[in-house]
Design a protein around this motif. Sequence first.
Motif, PDB file in Angstrom:
ATOM      1  N   ILE A   7       0.761  -1.268  -0.163  1.00  0.00           N
ATOM      2  CA  ILE A   7      -0.041  -0.031   0.034  1.00  0.00           C
ATOM      3  C   ILE A   7       0.873   1.388   0.015  1.00  0.00           C
ATOM      4  N   GLN A   8       1.792   1.114   0.875  1.00  0.00           N
ATOM      5  CA  GLN A   8       2.724   2.601   1.158  1.00  0.00           C
ATOM      6  C   GLN A   8       3.543   2.700  -0.094  1.00  0.00           C
ATOM      7  N   ALA A   9       4.149   1.525  -0.890  1.00  0.00           N
ATOM      8  CA  ALA A   9       4.832   1.660  -2.256  1.00  0.00           C
ATOM      9  C   ALA A   9       3.998   2.507  -3.148  1.00  0.00           C
ATOM     10  N   VAL A  10       2.792   2.075  -3.275  1.00  0.00           N
ATOM     11  CA  VAL A  10       1.760   2.566  -4.358  1.00  0.00           C
ATOM     12  C   VAL A  10       1.510   4.085  -4.180  1.00  0.00           C
ATOM     13  N   ARG A  11       1.105   4.121  -2.751  1.00  0.00           N
ATOM     14  CA  ARG A  11       0.843   5.642  -2.237  1.00  0.00           C
ATOM     15  C   ARG A  11       2.313   6.482  -2.531  1.00  0.00           C
ATOM     16  N   GLY A  12       3.396   5.883  -2.101  1.00  0.00           N
ATOM     17  CA  GLY A  12       4.686   6.748  -2.586  1.00  0.00           C
ATOM     18  C   GLY A  12       4.626   7.169  -4.198  1.00  0.00           C
ATOM     19  N   MET A  13       4.562   6.315  -4.937  1.00  0.00           N
ATOM     20  CA  MET A  13       4.381   6.251  -6.309  1.00  0.00           C
ATOM     21  C   MET A  13       3.340   7.280  -6.655  1.00  0.00           C
ATOM     22  N   LYS A  14       2.300   7.338  -6.151  1.00  0.00           N
ATOM     23  CA  LYS A  14       1.074   8.312  -6.542  1.00  0.00           C
ATOM     24  C   LYS A  14       1.666   9.640  -6.167  1.00  0.00           C
ATOM     25  N   ASN A  15       1.972   9.951  -4.908  1.00  0.00           N
ATOM     26  CA  ASN A  15       2.374  11.227  -4.554  1.00  0.00           C
ATOM     27  C   ASN A  15       3.432  11.675  -5.313  1.00  0.00           C
TER      28      ASN A  15
ATOM     29  N   ILE B  78       0.462  -4.616 -12.810  1.00  0.00           N
ATOM     30  CA  ILE B  78       0.933  -5.892 -11.945  1.00  0.00           C
ATOM     31  C   ILE B  78       0.820  -6.953 -12.511  1.00  0.00           C
ATOM     32  N   PRO B  79       1.526  -8.142 -12.030  1.00  0.00           N
ATOM     33  CA  PRO B  79       1.009  -9.551 -12.778  1.00  0.00           C
ATOM     34  C   PRO B  79      -0.009 -10.064 -12.194  1.00  0.00           C
ATOM     35  N   GLU B  80      -0.781 -10.649 -13.177  1.00  0.00           N
ATOM     36  CA  GLU B  80      -1.747 -11.622 -12.735  1.00  0.00           C
ATOM     37  C   GLU B  80      -1.657 -12.255 -11.351  1.00  0.00           C
ATOM     38  N   SER B  81      -0.408 -12.553 -11.281  1.00  0.00           N
ATOM     39  CA  SER B  81      -0.110 -13.489  -9.942  1.00  0.00           C
ATOM     40  C   SER B  81       0.090 -12.682  -8.873  1.00  0.00           C
ATOM     41  N   ALA B  82      -0.240 -11.304  -8.730  1.00  0.00           N
ATOM     42  CA  ALA B  82       0.053 -10.576  -7.654  1.00  0.00           C
ATOM     43  C   ALA B  82      -0.761 -11.054  -6.402  1.00  0.00           C
ATOM     44  N   HIS B  83      -0.257 -10.624  -5.176  1.00  0.00           N
ATOM     45  CA  HIS B  83      -1.048 -10.973  -4.219  1.00  0.00           C
ATOM     46  C   HIS B  83      -2.261 -10.051  -3.994  1.00  0.00           C
ATOM     47  N   PHE B  84      -3.077 -10.490  -3.350  1.00  0.00           N
ATOM     48  CA  PHE B  84      -4.538  -9.781  -3.269  1.00  0.00           C
ATOM     49  C   PHE B  84      -4.508  -8.577  -2.540  1.00  0.00           C
ATOM     50  N   SER B  85      -3.193  -8.226  -1.818  1.00  0.00           N
ATOM     51  CA  SER B  85      -3.204  -6.954  -1.328  1.00  0.00           C
ATOM     52  C   SER B  85      -3.289  -5.769  -2.159  1.00  0.00           C
ATOM     53  N   PHE B  86      -3.189  -6.021  -3.569  1.00  0.00           N
ATOM     54  CA  PHE B  86      -3.257  -5.117  -4.397  1.00  0.00           C
ATOM     55  C   PHE B  86      -4.598  -4.697  -4.879  1.00  0.00           C
ATOM     56  N   ASP B  87      -5.554  -5.727  -4.452  1.00  0.00           N
ATOM     57  CA  ASP B  87      -7.027  -5.378  -4.644  1.00  0.00           C
ATOM     58  C   ASP B  87      -7.216  -4.139  -3.592  1.00  0.00           C
ATOM     59  N   LYS B  88      -6.661  -4.383  -2.458  1.00  0.00           N
ATOM     60  CA  LYS B  88      -6.824  -3.434  -1.315  1.00  0.00           C
ATOM     61  C   LYS B  88      -6.318  -1.827  -1.970  1.00  0.00           C
ATOM     62  N   VAL B  89      -4.909  -2.101  -2.494  1.00  0.00           N
ATOM     63  CA  VAL B  89      -4.387  -0.972  -3.091  1.00  0.00           C
ATOM     64  C   VAL B  89      -5.385  -0.152  -3.733  1.00  0.00           C
ATOM     65  N   ALA B  90      -6.117  -0.815  -4.929  1.00  0.00           N
ATOM     66  CA  ALA B  90      -6.752  -0.208  -5.905  1.00  0.00           C
ATOM     67  C   ALA B  90      -7.902   0.348  -4.844  1.00  0.00           C
ATOM     68  N   ASP B  91      -8.561  -0.101  -3.993  1.00  0.00           N
ATOM     69  CA  ASP B  91      -9.900   0.051  -3.448  1.00  0.00           C
ATOM     70  C   ASP B  91      -9.594   1.478  -2.796  1.00  0.00           C
ATOM     71  N   ILE B  92      -8.468   1.469  -1.905  1.00  0.00           N
ATOM     72  CA  ILE B  92      -8.151   2.525  -0.985  1.00  0.00           C
ATOM     73  C   ILE B  92      -7.659   3.896  -1.893  1.00  0.00           C
ATOM     74  N   MET B  93      -6.646   3.554  -2.881  1.00  0.00           N
ATOM     75  CA  MET B  93      -6.173   4.822  -3.571  1.00  0.00           C
ATOM     76  C   MET B  93      -6.842   5.162  -4.683  1.00  0.00           C
ATOM     77  N   GLY B  94      -7.880   4.524  -5.275  1.00  0.00           N
ATOM     78  CA  GLY B  94      -8.430   5.141  -6.438  1.00  0.00           C
ATOM     79  C   GLY B  94      -7.562   4.696  -7.701  1.00  0.00           C
ATOM     80  N   ILE B  95      -6.822   3.870  -7.777  1.00  0.00           N
ATOM     81  CA  ILE B  95      -5.862   3.751  -8.633  1.00  0.00           C
ATOM     82  C   ILE B  95      -6.393   2.324  -9.389  1.00  0.00           C
ATOM     83  N   GLU B  96      -6.284   2.555 -10.812  1.00  0.00           N
ATOM     84  CA  GLU B  96      -6.555   1.495 -11.593  1.00  0.00           C
ATOM     85  C   GLU B  96      -5.444   0.324 -11.606  1.00  0.00           C
ATOM     86  N   ILE B  97      -5.820  -0.883 -11.340  1.00  0.00           N
ATOM     87  CA  ILE B  97      -4.944  -2.039 -11.560  1.00  0.00           C
ATOM     88  C   ILE B  97      -4.978  -2.638 -12.781  1.00  0.00           C
ATOM     89  N   ARG B  98      -3.907  -2.696 -13.412  1.00  0.00           N
ATOM     90  CA  ARG B  98      -3.939  -3.614 -14.776  1.00  0.00           C
ATOM     91  C   ARG B  98      -3.055  -4.744 -14.444  1.00  0.00           C
TER      92      ARG B  98
END
Length: 395
Positions: free
Chosen positions: A106-114, A131-151
């Motif tokens: 979450i914090q890594a992506v927040r840093g990228m966004k900022n 992100i890879p198809e195989s990424a951990h489900f934590s990236f679903d939370k990233v998408a949800d919290i940060m309003g970022i599109e996850i491809r």
Amino acid sequence: MNDQGLSEKEIFSYLENVKSEDTDYYRVLSSMCTHPHKIAVEAHRLFIEANLGDLGLFAGARRLENEVIKMLGELLHAQAVETPSYNSYGSSVCGYLTTGGTESNIQAVRGMKNLATAGRKKLGHTPNIVIPESAHFSFDKVADIMGIEIRRALLDSEFKVDTASVESLIDANTIGLVGIAGNTEFGQIDPIEELAKLALENELFLHVDAAFGGFVIPFLENPCPFDFKIPGVTSIAIDPHKMGLSTIPSGALLFRSPSFLDSLKVDTPYLTTKAQFTLTGTRSGASAAATYAVMKHLGREGYTKNVQYCMQLTNKIVEEARKFGFEPLIEPVMNVVALKVPNPDLMREQLLEKFGWNVSITRDPRSLRLVLMPHNTARDVEEFLQDLKKVTAEL
Ligand SMILES: *Cc1c(COP(=O)(O)O)cnc(C)c1O
């Protein structure tokens, strides 16, 4: 809540009862966590009240956190910066201890966004990361919290991310890429060097999720490059509470440069320090002490032995499973095995019901997923194989 307090004795007799409902990792082949090392447990107890949310009050715990980040930085080749760079504390330490891989991601992506919105790039409506198809489900939370599109990029036949697919998903709103060094389901390592090339060419951040692999890959016989040694890798998640044998919650997030931490800064007017770059406020100093203790105690030699042990169990399972016709989806890269078996879901159910084995299933394709951890023994593995044989015969 009860009106009157219960006695210590009553409470502990209840707690001990309830604790027996937990599995103590016996016959657990599905977990990426394990018993923490006893040194870590002792150190954790010693610092039980330390709050890293208020650094000025806990200078000792803070020192331990810095030491841990330095050790992790060395492990991940982060220290080789030519011009020292400093974060807003004037510290050259390039990361902090999180509660685990999820917070680190979450914090890594927040840093990228900022950083991306701070003028590096003009963004359209929604920034995206690939992100890879195989990424951990934590990236679903990233998408949800940060309003970022996850491809999600496709995987190749070896379950590594396909860099052509990654490239095709990059557009003007892309701010970063993610590679996994030790994916949760297959234990596979993405081609981080190729991803880094793409990241540099397109001026993107590259976060490497080594939550599990960070304490495995450096200790393998032929470690493949995945860390800050590769130019273009900007941040790494690594979890001491998985193969680092520390206590829960011990995760870590490291940046290539300490100044990256500044992108996460918020002012903290009423604390002993003026700013904070963590996600949580109150933060366990016990984790810092536990991680410090176990890393110092084991050293590279101890972790190498730990990884060798888990790899021996892994190779044994694969070798024996092949004898009764089960092939792994990939040659295991680390201590995770995905076995092609008929009807994995039913097999999982029966292994648990009849023999008490906890195993898990990969999503696509569905296969039997086994994680061989320090709590497993050679004898467990033999028993498991016999039980697997029995279950197979009955199917
Ligand atoms: C375990 C894991 C995570 C999540 O870590 P937590 O500590 O459970 O938050 C993220 N990514 C990978 C690759 C993992 O294996």
